[in-house]
Design a protein around this motif. Structure first.
Motif, PDB file in Angstrom:
ATOM      1  N   THR A   1      11.401  -4.642 -17.374  1.00  0.00           N
ATOM      2  CA  THR A   1      12.408  -4.100 -16.457  1.00  0.00           C
ATOM      3  C   THR A   1      11.719  -3.557 -15.211  1.00  0.00           C
ATOM      4  OG1 THR A   1      12.231  -1.981 -17.570  1.00  0.00           O
ATOM      5  CG2 THR A   1      13.977  -3.447 -18.329  1.00  0.00           C
ATOM      6  N   LEU A   2      12.497  -3.213 -14.220  1.00  0.00           N
ATOM      7  CA  LEU A   2      11.920  -2.656 -12.993  1.00  0.00           C
ATOM      8  C   LEU A   2      11.398  -1.245 -13.248  1.00  0.00           C
ATOM      9  CD1 LEU A   2      14.503  -3.787 -10.288  1.00  0.00           C
ATOM     10  CD2 LEU A   2      12.177  -4.655 -10.623  1.00  0.00           C
ATOM     11  N   LEU A   3      10.250  -0.935 -12.640  1.00  0.00           N
ATOM     12  CA  LEU A   3       9.639   0.384 -12.776  1.00  0.00           C
ATOM     13  C   LEU A   3      10.413   1.440 -11.983  1.00  0.00           C
ATOM     14  CD1 LEU A   3       7.031   1.854 -13.823  1.00  0.00           C
ATOM     15  CD2 LEU A   3       5.961   1.239 -11.647  1.00  0.00           C
ATOM     16  N   ARG A   4      10.971   1.039 -10.869  1.00  0.00           N
ATOM     17  CA  ARG A   4      11.618   1.982  -9.931  1.00  0.00           C
ATOM     18  C   ARG A   4      13.052   1.537  -9.645  1.00  0.00           C
ATOM     19  NH1 ARG A   4       6.938   2.666  -6.078  1.00  0.00           N
ATOM     20  NH2 ARG A   4       5.301   3.463  -7.452  1.00  0.00           N
ATOM     21  N   PRO A   5      13.836   2.387  -8.968  1.00  0.00           N
ATOM     22  CA  PRO A   5      15.176   1.959  -8.539  1.00  0.00           C
ATOM     23  C   PRO A   5      15.070   0.771  -7.577  1.00  0.00           C
ATOM     24  CG  PRO A   5      14.874   4.334  -8.216  1.00  0.00           C
ATOM     25  CD  PRO A   5      13.535   3.775  -8.580  1.00  0.00           C
ATOM     26  N   LEU A   6      16.020  -0.127  -7.662  1.00  0.00           N
ATOM     27  CA  LEU A   6      15.974  -1.376  -6.898  1.00  0.00           C
ATOM     28  C   LEU A   6      15.739  -1.153  -5.407  1.00  0.00           C
ATOM     29  CD1 LEU A   6      16.303  -4.457  -7.370  1.00  0.00           C
ATOM     30  CD2 LEU A   6      18.724  -4.176  -6.808  1.00  0.00           C
ATOM     31  N   GLU A   7      16.314  -0.049  -4.861  1.00  0.00           N
ATOM     32  CA  GLU A   7      16.214   0.149  -3.402  1.00  0.00           C
ATOM     33  C   GLU A   7      14.788   0.492  -2.959  1.00  0.00           C
ATOM     34  OE1 GLU A   7      18.327   1.616  -5.442  1.00  0.00           O
ATOM     35  OE2 GLU A   7      18.336   3.806  -5.232  1.00  0.00           O
TER      36      GLU A   7
ATOM     37  N   ALA B   1       0.813  -1.223   0.000  1.00  0.00           N
ATOM     38  CA  ALA B   1       0.000   0.000   0.000  1.00  0.00           C
ATOM     39  C   ALA B   1       0.847   1.275   0.000  1.00  0.00           C
ATOM     40  CB  ALA B   1      -0.944  -0.009   1.207  1.00  0.00           C
ATOM     41  N   ASP B   2       1.964   1.268   0.750  1.00  0.00           N
ATOM     42  CA  ASP B   2       2.781   2.486   0.848  1.00  0.00           C
ATOM     43  C   ASP B   2       3.539   2.793  -0.441  1.00  0.00           C
ATOM     44  OD1 ASP B   2       1.945   2.689   3.412  1.00  0.00           O
ATOM     45  OD2 ASP B   2       3.773   1.843   4.303  1.00  0.00           O
ATOM     46  N   GLN B   3       3.633   1.808  -1.317  1.00  0.00           N
ATOM     47  CA  GLN B   3       4.444   1.988  -2.535  1.00  0.00           C
ATOM     48  C   GLN B   3       3.627   2.441  -3.739  1.00  0.00           C
ATOM     49  OE1 GLN B   3       5.788  -2.160  -1.597  1.00  0.00           O
ATOM     50  NE2 GLN B   3       7.582  -1.525  -2.757  1.00  0.00           N
ATOM     51  N   PHE B   4       2.291   2.411  -3.607  1.00  0.00           N
ATOM     52  CA  PHE B   4       1.464   2.731  -4.765  1.00  0.00           C
ATOM     53  C   PHE B   4       1.485   4.225  -5.065  1.00  0.00           C
ATOM     54  CE2 PHE B   4      -1.039  -1.224  -3.449  1.00  0.00           C
ATOM     55  CZ  PHE B   4      -0.384  -2.027  -4.388  1.00  0.00           C
ATOM     56  N   GLY B   5       1.321   4.536  -6.359  1.00  0.00           N
ATOM     57  CA  GLY B   5       1.250   5.929  -6.766  1.00  0.00           C
ATOM     58  C   GLY B   5      -0.160   6.481  -6.566  1.00  0.00           C
ATOM     59  N   LYS B   6      -0.502   7.496  -7.326  1.00  0.00           N
ATOM     60  CA  LYS B   6      -1.822   8.111  -7.159  1.00  0.00           C
ATOM     61  C   LYS B   6      -2.819   7.525  -8.155  1.00  0.00           C
ATOM     62  CE  LYS B   6      -2.380  12.685  -6.367  1.00  0.00           C
ATOM     63  NZ  LYS B   6      -2.054  14.128  -6.483  1.00  0.00           N
ATOM     64  N   GLY B   7      -4.074   7.403  -7.706  1.00  0.00           N
ATOM     65  CA  GLY B   7      -5.144   7.144  -8.652  1.00  0.00           C
ATOM     66  C   GLY B   7      -5.454   5.697  -8.963  1.00  0.00           C
ATOM     67  N   GLY B   8      -4.603   4.748  -8.541  1.00  0.00           N
ATOM     68  CA  GLY B   8      -4.859   3.336  -8.804  1.00  0.00           C
ATOM     69  C   GLY B   8      -5.350   2.652  -7.537  1.00  0.00           C
ATOM     70  N   PHE B   9      -4.512   1.745  -6.986  1.00  0.00           N
ATOM     71  CA  PHE B   9      -4.879   1.094  -5.723  1.00  0.00           C
ATOM     72  C   PHE B   9      -5.106   2.122  -4.622  1.00  0.00           C
ATOM     73  CE2 PHE B   9      -3.019  -2.996  -7.326  1.00  0.00           C
ATOM     74  CZ  PHE B   9      -4.148  -3.771  -7.099  1.00  0.00           C
ATOM     75  N   ARG B  10      -4.339   3.234  -4.660  1.00  0.00           N
ATOM     76  CA  ARG B  10      -4.502   4.240  -3.600  1.00  0.00           C
ATOM     77  C   ARG B  10      -5.904   4.844  -3.637  1.00  0.00           C
ATOM     78  NH1 ARG B  10      -0.811   6.369  -0.376  1.00  0.00           N
ATOM     79  NH2 ARG B  10       0.900   5.534  -1.595  1.00  0.00           N
TER      80      ARG B  10
END
Ligand SMILES: [Zn+2]
Length: 561
Positions: free
Chosen positions: A229-235, A46-55
């Protein structure tokens, strides 16, 4: 001056009626299904989601965190049909992805129907690149909803509006679209053979022009020679340091670690690999958006219906398990896909005119290898002792008979040859019981329940046997239902190996999210136990129409108010 004293009442009446008038009408029911989205997975990220989708769904939707199916065989067609019909497989009849057609003496794929040919390019194309073990069973590429035994929400909507409601269902999988469209709607699904969306002659005589146009635009091409590929930086990932886990499936050319190459467009596995990644969902969304515009859904006061079933989460779960970097990235990309869908719906229809419901057809287990790392001792189930070849000699010995009585096995049932049993003058119930005893001696089997015990109502009143009974439709169900131990399952289907496989009555396979949003609903989190059978009944209640013919669910009062 009586009229003055009545003024407040009049005002009240006016206020109430204007409030009623201000509630926007539902012009579109948008039913979203995320294949294999276990109930806890969106909350995990939940904390990783962007705006407008699952959030958006978590904050503005009515989110049920304890929704569980109450049937045992948590497979794709069973769940999707339960979502469509509001009832259990014992009533809607879709008891498994594959069952034994006793008249034909052959295994049958749930939505196959030789009477209604596939409409689209892949008619006749070899199924050599079919990696779905259930699809391998199908004898024909023809498809229809003929095996559904009760009406769906979509059917009730069609009946209420004399066929004026536009009803469509889309998915990568045929079995993710066909049950939701019901008998009255139109279904489209993705052909891995051609990379195009197809339908069947049950729905159309000719493919609509907008479908041909979409297919000719060849939207899969932009993925050729590219990689997932990954959407975000690995960390940014919870599973960032666990990309290479030993139990993940190393599909040829696709690999166990990022980036996962889709390969050349001419590669025979190219379109299959797209479905094993978030690209499958992106293509499904693109097709659904084109559909909504071309068919002008949600543009007037007669409510329309669009079902979108996203399949990537299921394929990713099977290959890599839910606790993997691949699943984490898949969910973040699904979040983006959902956000794009909601933005599009808001622009074209208006969210206030759209009643959204999102759920899943089933949950899914953790990979046993993952649990072993955490101290567990779970193992994959060896399918060989469950084969017809191994069971027959054991049954012959146990019953002192000369003939082979086991006809077929296909998850979750073992089927007897009823004719051979009848010829032997043995009592069917006795043979079933002997077979169940043999099965229960196998190492990973938790319980084996016979058809006769269910039909006579003495299957036992524990929760597992109740769910096996809720799965039992006598004409289709097998003679013995096999339940494996918790967190153990077969992972090898004739050489098709997966990391994780759902289909059990255990809670992780039955737990799914249910969230209603749009149509000016106010965000809430609800933890009381509910079932996905409640969805069709709730939709019917909000729209003021009849519930599906076999529905056993209850209206969700937080939604119907
Ligand atoms: Zn699956």
């Amino acid at each position: 001056m009586i009229w003055i004293r009545r003024l407040p009442v009049l005002l009240l009446v006016l206020l109430v009626s204007s409030a009623v008038a201000a509630t926007p009408e539902v012009r579109l029911v948008l039913q979203i299904t995320v294949d294999q989205l276990r109930g806890d997975l969106p909350l995990r990220h939940a904390d990783q989601f962007g705006k407008g989708g699952f959030r958006y769904l978590l904050e503005d939707g009515i989110w049920y965190s304890n929704a569980q199916y109450r049937h045992a065989n948590t497979e794709t067609i069973v769940g999707h049909t339960s979502l469509a019909t509001g009832t259990v497989p014992a009533v809607h009849g879709m008891i498994a992805n594959v069952w034994l057609d006793r008249d034909e003496g052959a295994l049958l794929y749930n939505v196959e129907d030789g009477r209604y040919a596939l409409l689209g390019k892949d008619a006749g194309v070899s199924r050599a690149n079919e990696i779905d073990p259930t699809q391998r069973v199908a004898r024909s590429q023809g498809r229809s909803p003929a095996a559904l035994l009760t009406s769906t929400f979509a059917d009730e909507l069609a009946a209420r509006h004399a066929g004026r409601s536009k009803i469509f269902a889309v998915s990568v999988k045929d079995r993710g679209a066909i049950p939701l469209a019901g008998a009255s709607g139109k279904a489209f699904w993705f052909s891995k053979a051609s990379g195009e969306f197809v339908t069947s002659t049950y729905y159309y005589d000719r493919v609509p022009k907008w479908v041909t146009d979409w297919n000719e635009a060849d939207k899969t091409r932009r993925y050729a020679d590219q990689s997932w590929t990954l959407l975000r930086p690995l960390e940014d990932y919870q599973f960032g340091d666990r990309d290479d886990q030993s139990w993940e499936i190393d599909f040829p050319g696709y690999g166990r670690t990022f980036p996962h190459p889709w390969g050349e467009g001419s590669n025979k596995y190219f379109t299959t690999l797209l479905t094993l990644s978030p690209a499958g969902d992106e293509l499904t969304l693109d097709f659904a958006k084109t559909l909504l515009l071309a068919e002008r859904l949600g543009q007037d006061a007669t409510p329309d219906y669009l079902s979108i079933s996203f399949s990537s989460t299921d394929y990713v779960g099977h290959l890599f398990g839910p606790s993997s970097l691949e699943m984490e990235d898949n969910l973040l990309r699904l979040d983006r896909t959902l956000a794009e869908l909601f933005r599009f719906i808001d622009r074209e229809v208006g969210l206030e005119h759209t009643l959204i419901v999102l759920s899943a057809d089933h949950g899914g287990p953790e990979a046993p290898g993952y649990l072993q790392e955490l101290g567990g001792s779970q193992q994959y189930v060896d399918p060989e002792p469950l084969s017809v070849e191994k069971l027959n000699p054991r049954l012959r010995e146990k019953l002192s008979i000369e003939v082979d009585m086991v006809k077929a096995t296909f998850h979750p049932y073992v089927y007897l040859d009823r004719q051979v049993v009848a010829n032997s003058k043995r009592d069917l119930a006795d043979v079933q019981r002997a077979l169940a005893e043999i099965l229960e001696e196998l190492p990973h089997v938790s319980t084996a329940i016979t058809a006769t015990s269910i039909e006579e109502g003495r299957q036992g009143d524990g929760p597992i046997s109740e769910m096996v009974a809720a799965n039992h439709y006598p004409k289709r169900s097998g003679d013995v239902y096999v339940v494996f131990r918790s967190q153990e399952f077969i992972n090898d289907f004739d050489g098709l190996v997966v990391a994780a496989s759902h289909g059990s009555p255990w809670r992780y396979d039955r737990h799914v999210p249910i969230v209603f949003a749009g149509h000016r609903l106010k965000g809430r989190r609800i933890s009381r136990p509910v079932t996905p059978y409640d969805i069709a009944v709730t939709l019917a209640n909000v729209l003021g129409i009849g519930a599906p013919s076999g529905a056993i669910g209850e209206p969700l009062i937080e939604v119907t108010r």
